[in-house]
Write an enzyme that holds these catalytic residues in place. Sequence first.
Site, PDB file in Angstrom:
ATOM      1  N   ASP A  75     -10.461   2.828   2.309  1.00  0.00           N
ATOM      2  CA  ASP A  75     -10.282   2.219   3.840  1.00  0.00           C
ATOM      3  C   ASP A  75     -11.588   3.262   4.518  1.00  0.00           C
ATOM      4  O   ASP A  75     -12.292   3.106   5.443  1.00  0.00           O
ATOM      5  CB  ASP A  75      -9.229   1.900   4.394  1.00  0.00           C
ATOM      6  CG  ASP A  75      -8.644   0.595   3.868  1.00  0.00           C
ATOM      7  OD1 ASP A  75      -9.528  -0.376   3.358  1.00  0.00           O
ATOM      8  OD2 ASP A  75      -7.437   0.493   3.822  1.00  0.00           O
TER       9      ASP A  75
ATOM     10  N   LYS B 198       0.725  -1.217   0.009  1.00  0.00           N
ATOM     11  CA  LYS B 198      -0.250  -0.084   0.056  1.00  0.00           C
ATOM     12  C   LYS B 198       0.910   1.174   0.019  1.00  0.00           C
ATOM     13  O   LYS B 198       0.517   2.248  -0.623  1.00  0.00           O
ATOM     14  CB  LYS B 198      -1.116   0.142   1.099  1.00  0.00           C
ATOM     15  CG  LYS B 198      -2.243  -0.910   1.309  1.00  0.00           C
ATOM     16  CD  LYS B 198      -3.012  -0.883   2.341  1.00  0.00           C
ATOM     17  CE  LYS B 198      -4.131  -1.663   2.260  1.00  0.00           C
ATOM     18  NZ  LYS B 198      -5.107  -1.685   3.481  1.00  0.00           N
TER      19      LYS B 198
END
Length: 282
Positions: free
Chosen positions: A101, A65
């Site tokens: 997220d 990420k």
Amino acid sequence: MTKAFVVGHPIKHSRSPLIHGHWLNAYGLDGTYERIDVAPVDFGDFLTGFHAQGFAGGNVTLPHKEAAFLGVGRRTERAQRVGAVNTLWVEDGVLWGDNTDALGFIGNLDATLGTGWEQDVDTALVLGAGGAARAVVAGLQDRPLKRIFVANRTGSKAEDLARDLRPGSSVLIETAAWEALARVIPHAQLIVNTTSLGMAGQPPLAIDLSRAPRSAVVADIVYVPLETPLLTAAAAQNLRVVDGLGMLLHQAVPGFRRWFGVTPEVTPELRALILADLETAR
Ligand code: ATR
């Protein structure tokens, strides 16, 4: 046909193919969503090459990420704030990165508590200061809360998080000492666990909720087990609880919309499908 992926290392435990596969089926779309295992040394090549291989985009999971954050051409403002990218797509030849997220966490609160829940929350307490905490704080910052306390075992990481997320924030971001949680809990109408405590195989997050406001909501982003000891304790105090599976399902929505052009719905059927898969994996 539109092709998308989830890339990680390892990748076999990812539930994303099940989620996106369910939606592709449900909406009768001509598309695929596949797992791709890419080692860290090869990730740069993957990032620059996936579009030429016919992929519209995909999700990025551990450990890539941060590398995705650094490797994209442009980032959404939200990804910029979180410091990590989990969703990729190409627009006018430019590789874009977003972090969904934050939206997943907030979207799940909206779905579980009903929109407008933030009217009853002026102070939130976020436990933990890792990547998940950054996403949760970034999501909460978009709502009209008064302040967010961040508490972490390693206090310096909470300070770093607060420093990174404060610029431009209309919500106050303060840190609280891990040892002094008992002083903050009575003021927090929303308490969120983003630490790994409570996860299967880990010790529980043992905090005293007896002095939490009666209207408090306790959310956990851990979803194995679905009912963590923290949520059990909260329910025993008659507090409202939000489990971690919803965030996983809701974070998938923006990517699917981007690649396949349909806004998918998080339904009870989808939740049951993923729950059944989590059960068989235990
Ligand atoms: P993620 O990116 O998923 O948030 P992470 O960066 O590894 O994962 O963060 C894990 C979080 O759980 C951290 O806030 C960590 O606290 P430290 O920064 O002090 O390590 C927290 N955590 C893990 N084990 C813990 C424990 N036994 N007690 C308290 N906090 C713990």
